[in-house]
Every structure is written in C-alpha cells, then in structure tokens.
Design an enzyme around this catalytic site. Structure first.
Site, PDB file in Angstrom:
ATOM      1  N   ALA A  63       0.857  -1.186   0.000  1.00 56.80           N
ATOM      2  CA  ALA A  63       0.000   0.000   0.000  1.00 56.80           C
ATOM      3  C   ALA A  63       0.895   1.239   0.000  1.00 56.80           C
ATOM      4  O   ALA A  63       2.064   1.170   0.389  1.00 56.80           O
ATOM      5  CB  ALA A  63      -0.870  -0.010   1.252  1.00 56.80           C
ATOM      6  N   GLY A 107       0.547  -5.188   0.750  1.00 58.83           N
ATOM      7  CA  GLY A 107      -0.529  -5.228  -0.230  1.00 58.83           C
ATOM      8  C   GLY A 107      -0.069  -5.820  -1.560  1.00 58.83           C
ATOM      9  O   GLY A 107      -0.892  -6.289  -2.352  1.00 58.83           O
ATOM     10  N   GLU A 110      -0.451  -9.426  -1.039  1.00 55.62           N
ATOM     11  CA  GLU A 110      -1.905  -9.669  -0.968  1.00 55.62           C
ATOM     12  C   GLU A 110      -2.513  -9.676  -2.377  1.00 55.62           C
ATOM     13  O   GLU A 110      -3.400 -10.470  -2.679  1.00 55.62           O
ATOM     14  CB  GLU A 110      -2.571  -8.613  -0.069  1.00 55.62           C
ATOM     15  N   GLU A 130       3.870  -5.552   7.403  1.00 53.51           N
ATOM     16  CA  GLU A 130       3.020  -4.515   8.001  1.00 53.51           C
ATOM     17  C   GLU A 130       3.326  -4.265   9.469  1.00 53.51           C
ATOM     18  O   GLU A 130       3.256  -3.123   9.935  1.00 53.51           O
ATOM     19  CB  GLU A 130       1.537  -4.882   7.837  1.00 53.51           C
TER      20      GLU A 130
HETATM   21  N1  3HC Z   1       4.572   3.511   0.150  1.00 48.87           N
HETATM   22  C1  3HC Z   1       5.042   4.750  -0.130  1.00 48.87           C
HETATM   23  N2  3HC Z   1       6.336   5.000  -0.381  1.00 48.87           N
HETATM   24  C2  3HC Z   1       7.193   3.962  -0.335  1.00 48.87           C
HETATM   25  C3  3HC Z   1       6.776   2.661  -0.048  1.00 48.87           C
HETATM   26  C4  3HC Z   1       5.391   2.437   0.192  1.00 48.87           C
HETATM   27  N3  3HC Z   1       4.901   1.218   0.434  1.00 48.87           N
HETATM   28  N4  3HC Z   1       7.849   1.843  -0.065  1.00 48.87           N
HETATM   29  C5  3HC Z   1       8.906   2.617  -0.358  1.00 48.87           C
HETATM   30  N5  3HC Z   1       8.519   3.898  -0.525  1.00 48.87           N
HETATM   31  C6  3HC Z   1       9.335   5.049  -0.913  1.00 48.87           C
HETATM   32  C7  3HC Z   1      10.405   5.364   0.115  1.00 48.87           C
HETATM   33  O1  3HC Z   1       9.913   6.228   1.110  1.00 48.87           O
HETATM   34  C8  3HC Z   1      11.463   6.013  -0.745  1.00 48.87           C
HETATM   35  O2  3HC Z   1      11.062   7.331  -0.977  1.00 48.87           O
HETATM   36  P1  3HC Z   1      12.162   8.500  -1.156  1.00 48.87           P
HETATM   37  O3  3HC Z   1      13.023   8.082  -2.306  1.00 48.87           O
HETATM   38  O4  3HC Z   1      11.339   9.709  -1.387  1.00 48.87           O
HETATM   39  O5  3HC Z   1      12.919   8.517   0.141  1.00 48.87           O
HETATM   40  C9  3HC Z   1      11.363   5.263  -2.072  1.00 48.87           C
HETATM   41  O6  3HC Z   1      10.071   4.662  -2.070  1.00 48.87           O
HETATM   42  C10 3HC Z   1      12.398   4.158  -2.234  1.00 48.87           C
HETATM   43  O7  3HC Z   1      12.368   3.326  -1.089  1.00 48.87           O
HETATM   44  P2  3HC Z   1      13.687   2.748  -0.426  1.00 48.87           P
HETATM   45  O8  3HC Z   1      14.708   3.825  -0.327  1.00 48.87           O
HETATM   46  O9  3HC Z   1      13.277   2.055   0.806  1.00 48.87           O
HETATM   47  O10 3HC Z   1      14.154   1.729  -1.556  1.00 48.87           O
HETATM   48  P3  3HC Z   1      14.872   0.328  -1.388  1.00 48.87           P
HETATM   49  O11 3HC Z   1      15.104  -0.148  -2.761  1.00 48.87           O
HETATM   50  O12 3HC Z   1      16.009   0.445  -0.440  1.00 48.87           O
HETATM   51  O13 3HC Z   1      13.787  -0.627  -0.685  1.00 48.87           O
HETATM   52  C11 3HC Z   1      11.650  -1.665  -0.363  1.00 48.87           C
HETATM   53  C12 3HC Z   1      12.639  -1.002  -1.370  1.00 48.87           C
HETATM   54  C13 3HC Z   1      12.233  -2.995   0.123  1.00 48.87           C
HETATM   55  C14 3HC Z   1      10.379  -1.902  -1.111  1.00 48.87           C
HETATM   56  C15 3HC Z   1      11.425  -0.724   0.843  1.00 48.87           C
HETATM   57  O14 3HC Z   1      11.118   0.565   0.357  1.00 48.87           O
HETATM   58  C16 3HC Z   1      10.309  -1.138   1.750  1.00 48.87           C
HETATM   59  O15 3HC Z   1      10.494  -1.986   2.595  1.00 48.87           O
HETATM   60  N6  3HC Z   1       9.130  -0.498   1.605  1.00 48.87           N
HETATM   61  C17 3HC Z   1       8.028  -0.697   2.494  1.00 48.87           C
HETATM   62  C18 3HC Z   1       7.307  -1.969   2.168  1.00 48.87           C
HETATM   63  C19 3HC Z   1       6.117  -2.130   3.083  1.00 48.87           C
HETATM   64  O16 3HC Z   1       6.176  -1.930   4.275  1.00 48.87           O
HETATM   65  N7  3HC Z   1       4.982  -2.546   2.489  1.00 48.87           N
HETATM   66  C20 3HC Z   1       3.783  -2.705   3.212  1.00 48.87           C
HETATM   67  C21 3HC Z   1       3.011  -1.440   3.213  1.00 48.87           C
HETATM   68  S1  3HC Z   1       1.574  -1.528   4.253  1.00 48.87           S
HETATM   69  C22 3HC Z   1       0.455  -2.442   3.351  1.00 48.87           C
HETATM   70  O17 3HC Z   1       0.737  -2.860   2.272  1.00 48.87           O
HETATM   71  C23 3HC Z   1      -0.871  -2.641   3.999  1.00 48.87           C
HETATM   72  C24 3HC Z   1      -1.685  -3.675   3.301  1.00 48.87           C
HETATM   73  O18 3HC Z   1      -1.765  -4.821   4.091  1.00 48.87           O
HETATM   74  C25 3HC Z   1      -3.060  -3.178   3.049  1.00 48.87           C
END
Ligand code: 3HC
Ligand code: NAI
Length: 706
Positions: A63, A107, A110, A130
């Site tokens: 998400a 997500g 998912e 999450e």
């Molecule tokens: N939403 C919004 N922005 C995100 C994002 C997300 N899910 N994931 C990464 N970004 C952004 C970062 O803030 C960063 O922004 P910036 O360049 O402006 O600082 C940019 O994307 C690049 O991210 P990273 O620097 O972290 O890039 P990496 O290549 O090092 O890592 C990654 C990539 C492994 C995907 C890492 O970004 C990550 O772990 N992201 C979060 C993943 C996550 O937690 N997903 C679950 C979200 S909650 C969800 O899905 C709820 C669902 O159940 C409904």
C-alpha cells in the site's frame, strides 16, 4: 489505460504492467488501473489468461504508506477500492498469474495471493512487513497466506514481518514456480499453459487443505509468541497479526476478513503505528541533506584503514569487512594488534556457534584484514577511521601522523564520541577531508552512524560518508560539531536525571524497570554499567569547567568510580554482576541514601510517571536546543539517532515525536515545573517554549537556515 498501469497482449495473454516508480506502491489510481486491465482482458474473447507484472525494479511493494496518514488525520476517507480489486482478481474467470521480481510486500503480496498463480524470479522476495509499521496485513493477507503456506508459517511471516526468498516461498507453497531467465516470457508461457486447463482458475480463498495440524500449529504459535514478547516488546500489532492468522482455520473467510479489517483499523489509528511510520520515513529522510544531491561528486572507497584495534576499532573493522571492504588495521604494537584480532575472531566464533556464519565465511572475512603496526601501510587506503583512546592531544598527534602518510584524497574520519572535530582537523593539512564517523558499541551490530560535519568538511566528503554508511548497512545521520554531538549530548541530561531521582528516593531497579517498561532497550543505570562508570567519570572531568559553581551534580556515580565499581567490566557498578546478570545491591542503595542525606537532598515518593518525565523530558529539552542550533537538520534526525543508537522504542517514534504526541504545551508545563523545583538544569529550551506557546510541533519545525 492510465499512466500508472499499462495493457498489452501477447499471443492470447493480456499483460498488465504497473508503472508507479520507485516501488509500484498501490497509490490512488493503481488498483483502479489494474481493475480496468482485468475488465478489458475479460471482455476480449481472444484473451485466454492474464499476467500481472511490475514495471521497473520491483513488483508491488505494498500500500502507499503516505496515504495512511491522510486517512488517520481525517483528510481522506478510507477507500474499499483495493479490497474490491482483490475480489475482482480472484473471481476473474480467466486465470491470472502474478509475475514477481524485486519484492512483493504487504498489499503487493496480498495482490499476488488474490491472483490464481504466482511465478517469481530467483532473487526476488515476498513478505507481509506490516507489523514493522505497527499494523497487520489489512487486505485479506492474514486469511489467504495461511491457505497457501499453513497457519504456523503464515503466523511467523505476519508477526515478524521479515521477507522470505522466492525459493523459500516456493517451498512453503506461496509461489508456484521459479522462472529462470526472462520473467515476462516465463510468466506468459506459464499463463498460456494454465489457460489450457479445463478446471476453473484456482481461488486461494477456497484452498483448505494446507492449514496444518492444529496441535502442531498451536505449539509453533506459542513458541512464536514467546519470541515476539522479547523481539517486539511492548508492540501491539505482532500479537494481533497472530490472532488474525489463527482465525483462518476456524472462521469462514468472509467473517474472518471483517475481523481482520477491525483489527487493522485499530492498529492503524494507534500511536504505535504513527510512531513506526514516522521512523520508516525518517530512516529515508535523514539521507536527504540540503546542498547535497546525486550530482555531488563522491570519492571511491575501495580500501580502508582503522587505527586502534580496541573495542570500537575491532567492531568498525568488522563492519567494513562484512561489507566486503578490505581493512588495514593499525595498532601501537604487536601485542595490542594480536589482542584486537583475537577479539574479532571471538566475535565471529560466536556467530558461527549460533549458525549465522560458517568457518569459511570467517576465514574469508579475516583474510580482508591486513594487520600492521606501521603507518606506512596506510599509504594507499581511501579512508582512515581513527579509534584510539579519547583525548585531544593523542587524537591530534595521530591525525598529523596519518595526514603525513595518507594519499591526498583519502578521507580521515574520527570515531571520537565527544571531541571537537575542527580541532582534530587542525592537526592536518586537509581539514576539508576530516569528518567524524561516530559508531556505536558494538560497532558491528548497532545501526547508527553519526556523521559529524566539521566546519571545513567538504560536501564531497559528507556525500561519500552518507553513501558509505549505507554500504556498511548503517543509518547515517549528519550532525553538527558540538560537545557530544546529538546522541551523547542528550544522553547526559537523561543520565543526570536518572541519578537525581535516585538521590531523591527512587530505587536503582525501579528506575531501570520503569524505563524498560517505557520501551527502552535497557534502563539508564544498566546502560551506565555496560558503557563503564569510568567512561562517564572521564567525560564529567572534561565538562566540569562548564558547570556553574554550586550547581547540583550527581554524586553517587563518582563514589562508585572511587570504589572501582566500573560496571559490568569489574563485576560491580550500580548493580553487582553474576556473569551478565545484574543483581540489585543493597550496598549501593545504602550509599545513595547516605550520600543524599549528607548532601541535604530532600526525599520524596518518586512515582513511575515522574521517572519517565524527568528522564525523557530532559532528553527532549536538550533535543530542542540541538534543533534550534541546527546541530540536527530535522527533529526526525534526532529521533533516528535515539531509536538506532540508544534503544529508544521505535513505536514511540523517538523522543521528539513522543513529545509531539504528548503535546508540547504539556511537556513545556512540566519542564517549567521542574525548572521551578530543580533549578538551573531545567531552564526551558527557547524553542520548546516558542512551539508550546504557538501550538507548534517539533515535526513541523524547519530551521530558517535549512
Ligand atoms: N509507500 C510509499 N512509499 C514507499 C513505499 C510504500 N509502500 N515503499 C517505499 N517507498 C518510498 C520510500 O519512502 C522512498 O522514498 P524517497 O526516495 O522519497 O525517500 C522510495 O520509495 C524508495 O524506497 P527505499 O529507499 O526504501 O528503496 P529500497 O530499494 O532500499 O527498498 C523496499 C525497497 C524494500 C520496497 C522498501 O522501500 C520497503 O520496505 N518499503 C516498504 C514496504 C512495506 O512496508 N509494504 C507494506 C506497506 S503496508 C500495506 O501494504 C498494507 C496492506 O496490508 C493493506
Ligand atoms: P579502547 O581502549 O578499547 O581502544 C583504543 C585502542 O587504541 C587501544 O587498543 C590502543 O592500543 C589503541 N591505540 C592508542 N594509540 C594508538 C595509536 N597511536 N595507533 C594505533 N592504535 C592506538 O577504546 P574504545 O572504547 O575502542 O574507544 C576508542 C574511541 O572510540 C574513543 O575515541 C572513544 O571515545 C570512541 N567511542 C567509544 C565508544 C564505546 O562505547 N567504547 C562508543 C563510541 C565511540
């Protein structure tokens, strides 16, 4: 199709591609675009099956986390578009294959699980991270994942939040096939093949034979809960995630997803989730430095040297060689060098014992160290990290010696925890190449690296240092050159108050327990014992002249020092020690009481709440000064320093966000009260006063000079 999602066809297979860089988050427009693609494919008779794939470097990383804040603040209404899309995917009459590269997270996984099949390239990963944001999978992940890989594995993945490799995901039943070679080609071939089947596409929500044996699941979940109690102490989401996963085996899918949604909402609106999301973005924000961009030149770091193979030098060397960067390790004599090398070996041996490394790995890493007692060996390195004893004269001598042998463009970094970087730099002919690299003990483990900017440190050297921190798998935070920089400067007041409350009537184990329960990795007095009462004593001697005459200072720590109770290293400090076990010591309690009585300190009942306010608000008040002086770029930089360097609970968002969430007016009111009752030390920081009176927050404060 929208710009975020594109559609093409290949030999009867529709290919839906998500193009939402950098990580294909499910931002508004993405689910809608996928849904349109599916609809188009369904209504086209020439299309037999569908592939869903991510453009750029990854599948869907989840998400859009930025959207959560908009929902919890009321700026936006929650939307059910994503949930509806997942049903649309699963109920689609034509088979849909998710083609995974990079990461399928949250997500993203998912979405993949709502497709009928999943193929992935070998080096990709999947996960439900999450909980790291204080929430649980909220789009049916807690119900579909156990239908693919069983209750116990799904509970582990959802409660820990760690990613698994595609190969493991395949073994667990989450992924159907690993694709060799080109992913899209492999996925299209797979989709064409499944389209020839006579049976309707497989729906994950209808799979019911993979949950596992109830008894075995229960045992695994109990073990998992015990681990979580330690690993994620104080956090709500991991246990909630387990509760949701367990429902999958006992509750009909449609009922269970309603409960999942309730739990998700409860977690999303919690302060814990706000704190963890703040830290997620904070970790990325700290790398953004005004005046430094991708275009700023960097220096190549291929080879390093570490001077001093003591506690810190050894850990720093390990950080470098763990990242594959060879290190020339310099000591004063062979005996010290051998001792240092032996300590490194012992640390690795512990990792081998725990099964985290093999003997071969250790040999490969040790082979990256070139031990030396001779400065001449440092002539070809790109960076020298100094980690000799703390003392200005020694540091200056060592820096002038390094300066004489190091190549002209080598960076000279000091691991000093308190000393003035500019004065150290003045001992060299290249102050622009001198910078502080303040590691935290144990340096091979702790994620924080304070990068201390001297007045002459060049942008090139700062940019190189920030990149290097990432290579060393650290979080680099740029801080200003002041006594103690950010972390230790704030830690002083925190420790001072922990000792003052003791003198006023609190007990050693009470203070530590209260702060541990607050979420700190260790209580302040246990930390003093670990760091060394002698180290604290030495620092106090250095700053004695700064404290106005007659000012109250902590009395007992000096007495412990005089009694040779240096903490864990001498088996006694604030506690006595059996191995690493701290045991409350009545001698210390008596010493505290006598000392306080003799000094005429009035006793009172110190409540747990007072302990929290005295210690944490002392951190916050100093943090406010640091922010105002520009020693930290933003308040989140301070939060990151405290979470990654000092064991402040991430789910409270760090000390500055914690203060923001309490309300700065309330914090200021208490600080003023302590100023009235305690005097000098509690003079409110001007910025705290200003923000409290104007209704502002540290999070919103941007220094005008930035
Ligand atoms: N939403 C919004 N922005 C995100 C994002 C997300 N899910 N994931 C990464 N970004 C952004 C970062 O803030 C960063 O922004 P910036 O360049 O402006 O600082 C940019 O994307 C690049 O991210 P990273 O620097 O972290 O890039 P990496 O290549 O090092 O890592 C990654 C990539 C492994 C995907 C890492 O970004 C990550 O772990 N992201 C979060 C993943 C996550 O937690 N997903 C679950 C979200 S909650 C969800 O899905 C709820 C669902 O159940 C409904
Ligand atoms: P230590 O006492 O364990 O090690 C210092 C080492 O430097 C000794 O092995 C000594 O032989 C060596 N040394 C002294 N002069 C030298 C020279 N001219 N050339 C090569 N080696 C020399 O000290 P520790 O704890 O590792 O501290 C080192 C530095 O790191 C200090 O500046 C300290 O303030 C800082 N620091 C310490 C932390 C800690 O928790 N111990 C945390 C962060 C920084």
């Amino acid at each position: 199709m929208s710009e975020l999602v594109s559609y093409e066809t290949r030999d009867g297979v529709a290919v839906i591609t998500i193009n939402n860089p950098p990580v294909n988050a499910l931002s508004p427009g993405v689910p809608e675009g996928i849904g349109d693609g599916v609809q188009q494919a369904v209504s086209d008779d020439t299309i037999k099956s569908i592939v869903l794939i991510g453009g750029g470097r990854t599948f869907i990383a989840g998400a859009d986390i930025k959207e959560f804040g908009k929902v919890t603040s009321g700026e936006k209404k929650p939307s059910d578009v994503f949930h509806l899309l997942l049903f649309q995917l699963e109920d689609c009459p034509k088979p849909i294959v998710a083609a995974i590269h990079g990461t399928a997270l949250g997500g993203g996984l998912e979405t993949a699980m709502a497709c009928h099949y999943r193929v992935a390239v070998e080096n990709s990963h999947v996960g439900q991270p999450e909980v790291k944001l204080g929430i649980i999978p909220g789009a049916m992940g807690t119900q579909r994942l156990p239908r693919l890989c069983g209750i116990s594995k799904a509970a582990e993945m959802c409660a820990k939040g760690d990613m698994v490799t595609a190969r493991d995901a395949c073994d667990f039943g989450i992924v159907d096939k690993i694709v060799e070679g080109d992913l899209l080609e492999g996925a299209v071939a797979f989709a064409s093949e499944v389209a020839t089947s006579d049976t309707p596409p497989r729906k994950t929500r209808e799979i019911s034979d993979r949950f596992g044996q109830p008894q075995a699941n229960q045992a695994a979940v109990e073990k998992l809960k015990a681990g979580i109690a330690k690993r994620a102490r104080g956090q709500i989401a991991p246990l909630k995630a387990i509760e949701a996963v367990e429902m999958a085996a006992t509750t009909p899918f449609m009922d269970a997803i309603k409960k999942e949604a309730d739990i998700f909402k409860e977690c999303l609106y919690s302060d814990q989730s706000k704190g963890l999301i703040h830290i997620f973005f904070g970790e990325r924000t700290v790398s953004k430095i005004p005046g430094i961009s991708k275009e700023t030149p960097r220096r190549a770091i291929e080879k390093a040297a570490v001077v001093g193979a003591g506690t810190m030098g050894g850990g720093i060397t390990m950080s470098y060689i763990n990242a594959g960067i060879p290190v020339c390790l310099k000591e004063v004599n062979q005996e010290q060098l051998d001792k240092g090398l032996e300590r490194i070996r012992q640390n690795y041996a512990a990792s081998v014992k725990r099964g985290r490394m093999t003997e071969d790995d250790v040999e490969q890493r040790m082979a990256l160290i070139t031990p030396t007692v001779d400065y001449a060996s440092l002539a070809d390195v790109d960076i020298v990290v100094e980690a000799v004893f703390e003392g200005m004269e020694l540091k200056k001598k060592v820096f002038s010696e390094i300066d004489a042998v190091a190549k002209p463009d080598a960076i000279l970094a000091s691991n000093t925890s308190t000393l003035n970087i500019d004065e150290i730099a003045s001992a060299t002919k290249r102050p622009e190449s001198v910078i502080g690299h303040h590691f935290f003990s144990p340096a091979n483990v702790m994620k924080l690296l304070e990068i201390v900017r001297g007045k002459a440190s060049s942008d090139e050297v700062i940019a190189t240092s920030m990149d290097l921190a990432k290579r060393l798998r650290k979080v680099g935070v740029l801080v200003g050159n002041c006594f103690g920089f950010v972390g230790n400067r704030m830690f002083g007041p925190y420790l001072r108050e922990a000792q003052f409350v003791l003198e006023e009537g609190a007990r050693v184990e009470q203070v530590d327990q209260v702060m541990y329960d607050f979420g700190m990795a260790m209580g302040p007095l246990a930390v003093s014992d670990l760091a060394g009462i002698d180290v604290g004593w030495r620092i106090r001697q250095e700053i004695k002249h700064l404290i106005p005459e007659g000012m109250r200072t902590p009395l007992v720590a000096d007495k412990l020092y005089e009694m040779d109770r240096y903490g864990q290293k001498t088996g006694a400090g604030w506690y006595k020690y059996e191995g690493r076990d701290a045991i409350p010591d009545s001698t210390v309690q008596e010493l505290i009481e006598t000392t306080a009585r003799e000094a005429g300190i009035e006793k009172h009942d110190v409540s747990d709440q007072e302990i929290i306010e005295r210690t944490v608000y002392a951190l916050v008040n100093e943090g406010a000064r640091i922010l105002e002086e520009g020693m930290a770029l933003r308040s989140v930089d301070i939060d990151i320093v405290y979470v990654y360097g000092y064991g402040f609970p991430a789910w409270r968002g760090g000390p500055m966000m914690y203060a923001d969430s309490v309300g700065l007016d309330k914090v200021y009111e208490r600080v003023r009260h302590f100023h009235e009752t305690q005097g000098f030390w509690w003079e409110p920081a001007p910025l705290l006063k200003e923000l409290a009176e104007s209704g502002g927050t540290f999070g919103q404060f941007v220094q005008s000079a930035n």
